[in-house]
Design a protein around this motif. Structure first.
Motif, PDB file in Angstrom:
ATOM      1  N   LEU A  50      85.176  25.398  91.909  1.00 39.51           N
ATOM      2  CA  LEU A  50      84.957  23.759  92.375  1.00 39.51           C
ATOM      3  C   LEU A  50      84.452  23.211  91.209  1.00 39.51           C
ATOM      4  CD1 LEU A  50      82.919  24.712  95.704  1.00 39.51           C
ATOM      5  CD2 LEU A  50      85.345  23.933  95.306  1.00 39.51           C
ATOM      6  N   LYS A  51      83.882  23.664  90.186  1.00 39.82           N
ATOM      7  CA  LYS A  51      83.259  23.126  88.795  1.00 39.82           C
ATOM      8  C   LYS A  51      84.387  22.472  88.200  1.00 39.82           C
ATOM      9  CE  LYS A  51      79.350  26.127  88.699  1.00 39.82           C
ATOM     10  NZ  LYS A  51      78.491  27.013  87.707  1.00 39.82           N
ATOM     11  N   GLU A  52      85.680  22.789  88.107  1.00 36.00           N
ATOM     12  CA  GLU A  52      86.855  22.213  87.261  1.00 36.00           C
ATOM     13  C   GLU A  52      87.038  20.977  87.942  1.00 36.00           C
ATOM     14  OE1 GLU A  52      90.002  24.905  87.160  1.00 36.00           O
ATOM     15  OE2 GLU A  52      88.910  26.622  87.127  1.00 36.00           O
ATOM     16  N   GLY A  53      86.735  20.359  89.057  1.00 35.50           N
ATOM     17  CA  GLY A  53      87.066  19.348  89.562  1.00 35.50           C
ATOM     18  C   GLY A  53      88.636  19.104  89.968  1.00 35.50           C
ATOM     19  N   GLY A  54      88.851  17.900  90.423  1.00 38.19           N
ATOM     20  CA  GLY A  54      90.322  17.762  90.794  1.00 38.19           C
ATOM     21  C   GLY A  54      90.613  18.409  92.079  1.00 38.19           C
ATOM     22  N   LEU A  55      89.573  18.613  92.936  1.00 39.12           N
ATOM     23  CA  LEU A  55      89.858  19.223  94.151  1.00 39.12           C
ATOM     24  C   LEU A  55      90.111  18.175  95.217  1.00 39.12           C
ATOM     25  CD1 LEU A  55      89.318  21.475  96.223  1.00 39.12           C
ATOM     26  CD2 LEU A  55      86.752  20.821  96.230  1.00 39.12           C
ATOM     27  N   ILE A  56      89.653  16.974  95.261  1.00 40.36           N
ATOM     28  CA  ILE A  56      89.733  15.864  96.258  1.00 40.36           C
ATOM     29  C   ILE A  56      90.979  14.909  95.898  1.00 40.36           C
ATOM     30  CG2 ILE A  56      88.619  14.045  97.533  1.00 40.36           C
ATOM     31  CD1 ILE A  56      87.285  16.860  98.095  1.00 40.36           C
ATOM     32  N   VAL A  57      91.710  14.665  96.805  1.00 39.11           N
ATOM     33  CA  VAL A  57      92.870  13.960  96.547  1.00 39.11           C
ATOM     34  C   VAL A  57      92.366  12.437  96.470  1.00 39.11           C
ATOM     35  CG1 VAL A  57      93.447  13.321  98.946  1.00 39.11           C
ATOM     36  CG2 VAL A  57      95.286  13.755  97.238  1.00 39.11           C
ATOM     37  N   GLU A  58      93.116  11.786  95.557  1.00 37.62           N
ATOM     38  CA  GLU A  58      93.042  10.413  94.826  1.00 37.62           C
ATOM     39  C   GLU A  58      93.089   9.499  96.318  1.00 37.62           C
ATOM     40  OE1 GLU A  58      93.918   8.903  91.439  1.00 37.62           O
ATOM     41  OE2 GLU A  58      94.040  10.754  90.313  1.00 37.62           O
ATOM     42  N   GLY A  59      92.467   8.726  96.438  1.00 37.15           N
ATOM     43  CA  GLY A  59      92.608   7.780  97.557  1.00 37.15           C
ATOM     44  C   GLY A  59      91.565   7.929  98.655  1.00 37.15           C
ATOM     45  N   PHE A  60      90.973   9.184  98.700  1.00 37.37           N
ATOM     46  CA  PHE A  60      90.344   9.567 100.002  1.00 37.37           C
ATOM     47  C   PHE A  60      88.840   8.905  99.870  1.00 37.37           C
ATOM     48  CE2 PHE A  60      87.082  12.660 101.549  1.00 37.37           C
ATOM     49  CZ  PHE A  60      87.806  12.688 103.061  1.00 37.37           C
ATOM     50  N   SER A  61      88.464   8.816  98.936  1.00 35.39           N
ATOM     51  CA  SER A  61      87.104   8.044  98.729  1.00 35.39           C
ATOM     52  C   SER A  61      87.162   7.278  97.529  1.00 35.39           C
ATOM     53  CB  SER A  61      85.892   9.308  98.372  1.00 35.39           C
ATOM     54  OG  SER A  61      84.684   8.819  97.869  1.00 35.39           O
ATOM     55  N   PRO A  62      86.798   6.066  97.886  1.00 36.51           N
ATOM     56  CA  PRO A  62      86.848   4.824  96.670  1.00 36.51           C
ATOM     57  C   PRO A  62      85.615   5.013  95.730  1.00 36.51           C
ATOM     58  CG  PRO A  62      86.803   3.867  98.928  1.00 36.51           C
ATOM     59  CD  PRO A  62      86.675   5.379  99.174  1.00 36.51           C
ATOM     60  N   GLU A  63      84.769   5.669  95.980  1.00 36.94           N
ATOM     61  CA  GLU A  63      83.401   5.982  95.408  1.00 36.94           C
ATOM     62  C   GLU A  63      83.822   7.137  94.164  1.00 36.94           C
ATOM     63  OE1 GLU A  63      82.749   6.527  98.792  1.00 36.94           O
ATOM     64  OE2 GLU A  63      82.045   4.334  98.897  1.00 36.94           O
ATOM     65  N   LEU A  64      84.448   8.081  94.699  1.00 29.24           N
ATOM     66  CA  LEU A  64      84.903   9.279  93.898  1.00 29.24           C
ATOM     67  C   LEU A  64      86.115   8.728  93.013  1.00 29.24           C
ATOM     68  CD1 LEU A  64      84.771  12.227  93.049  1.00 29.24           C
ATOM     69  CD2 LEU A  64      86.600  12.580  94.941  1.00 29.24           C
ATOM     70  N   ASP A  65      87.124   7.682  93.491  1.00 26.39           N
ATOM     71  CA  ASP A  65      88.060   7.400  92.401  1.00 26.39           C
ATOM     72  C   ASP A  65      87.354   6.296  91.546  1.00 26.39           C
ATOM     73  OD1 ASP A  65      89.673   8.497  94.305  1.00 26.39           O
ATOM     74  OD2 ASP A  65      90.450   6.709  95.289  1.00 26.39           O
ATOM     75  N   GLU A  66      86.481   5.841  91.655  1.00 23.00           N
ATOM     76  CA  GLU A  66      85.753   4.861  90.595  1.00 23.00           C
ATOM     77  C   GLU A  66      85.134   5.846  89.640  1.00 23.00           C
ATOM     78  OE1 GLU A  66      82.013   1.896  90.271  1.00 23.00           O
ATOM     79  OE2 GLU A  66      82.722   2.196  92.424  1.00 23.00           O
ATOM     80  N   LEU A  67      84.535   6.916  90.339  1.00 22.59           N
ATOM     81  CA  LEU A  67      83.744   7.894  89.172  1.00 22.59           C
ATOM     82  C   LEU A  67      85.034   8.737  88.407  1.00 22.59           C
ATOM     83  CD1 LEU A  67      81.042   9.510  91.298  1.00 22.59           C
ATOM     84  CD2 LEU A  67      80.832   7.761  89.562  1.00 22.59           C
ATOM     85  N   ARG A  68      86.063   8.836  88.838  1.00 22.44           N
ATOM     86  CA  ARG A  68      86.949   9.584  88.166  1.00 22.44           C
ATOM     87  C   ARG A  68      87.698   8.475  86.974  1.00 22.44           C
ATOM     88  NH1 ARG A  68      90.869  11.746  93.007  1.00 22.44           N
ATOM     89  NH2 ARG A  68      89.551  14.130  93.003  1.00 22.44           N
ATOM     90  N   GLU A  69      87.659   7.212  87.306  1.00 23.32           N
ATOM     91  CA  GLU A  69      88.245   6.071  86.587  1.00 23.32           C
ATOM     92  C   GLU A  69      87.211   6.039  85.449  1.00 23.32           C
ATOM     93  OE1 GLU A  69      90.771   3.860  84.462  1.00 23.32           O
ATOM     94  OE2 GLU A  69      91.204   4.859  86.742  1.00 23.32           O
ATOM     95  N   ILE A  70      85.994   5.963  85.720  1.00 23.53           N
ATOM     96  CA  ILE A  70      84.943   6.160  84.571  1.00 23.53           C
ATOM     97  C   ILE A  70      85.039   7.250  83.771  1.00 23.53           C
ATOM     98  CG2 ILE A  70      82.291   6.010  84.385  1.00 23.53           C
ATOM     99  CD1 ILE A  70      82.194   4.494  86.811  1.00 23.53           C
ATOM    100  N   SER A  71      85.090   8.450  84.420  1.00 22.66           N
ATOM    101  CA  SER A  71      85.149   9.473  83.595  1.00 22.66           C
ATOM    102  C   SER A  71      86.449   9.654  82.525  1.00 22.66           C
ATOM    103  CB  SER A  71      85.021  10.797  84.265  1.00 22.66           C
ATOM    104  OG  SER A  71      86.437  10.900  85.033  1.00 22.66           O
TER     105      SER A  71
END
Length: 178
Positions: A149-170
């Motif tokens: 789970l620590k590797e990330g990339g588990l949740i599909v893009e578009g599921f959570s806008p907040e998560l998508d924003e954090l991905r874009e920041i990273s």
């Protein structure tokens, strides 16, 4: 009594035990259930006859039996998956295995409702396909998640806008800071 009747295999035993002779199960869950049935046999005559009716019907209806057997071969160990999930030790792939297993439930149900045994009819009346669980997992997880789970990339893009924003920041940290 179990030891003297050679019901279960001991490590130093050369001849097969009764359970080994009877065991044609397709899953670990079935193997555990068979062990439980041999260790604690039914004593109520109606329950024994109901179980015999199911066995007889499966013997006669080989097509249904084979289809169910094929579906069972696709099912992972629900009991083990459930314990991992409840203890918080599940990996992303465990959730994918859970989804794969749950997808077999409608196929098995479809075969069982075509049979006439009262025991099977009782079993299928309140059958929950768990479609909502399958849909939720499929909408949430990527199809081939990383093991840890620590590797990330588990949740599909578009599921959570907040998560998508954090991905874009990273991914574009410098651009975000600028």
């Amino acid at each position: 009594t179990c030891r003297h009747l050679d019901l279960f295999k001991k490590s130093d035993q050369e001849s097969p035990s009764l359970v080994q002779i009877l065991d044609a199960t397709q899953t670990a869950m079935g193997r555990r259930l068979l062990n439980q049935w041999v260790r604690y046999p039914l004593i109520d005559q109606k329950s024994i006859e109901a179980r015999f009716d199911v066995v007889e019907e499966f013997r006669k209806e080989q097509g249904h039996c084979e289809t169910i057997r094929q579906s069972l071969s696709e099912i992972y160990d629900f009991e083990r998956l459930n314990s991992k999930l409840s203890l918080g030790h599940a990996h992303a792939r465990d959730l994918v295995q859970l989804t794969t297993s749950l997808q077999q439930l409608p196929l098995i149900h479809q075969e069982l409702i075509q049979l006439k045994s009262n025991l099977l009819k009782d079993c299928t009346q309140e059958w929950d396909m768990l479609d909502d669980v399958v849909t939720r997992i499929e909408k949430t997880l990527v199809s081939d998640p990383p093991f840890a789970l620590k590797e990330g990339g588990l949740i599909v893009e578009g599921f959570s806008p907040e998560l998508d924003e954090l991905r874009e920041i990273s991914r574009g940290g410098k651009d975000y800071i600028a």
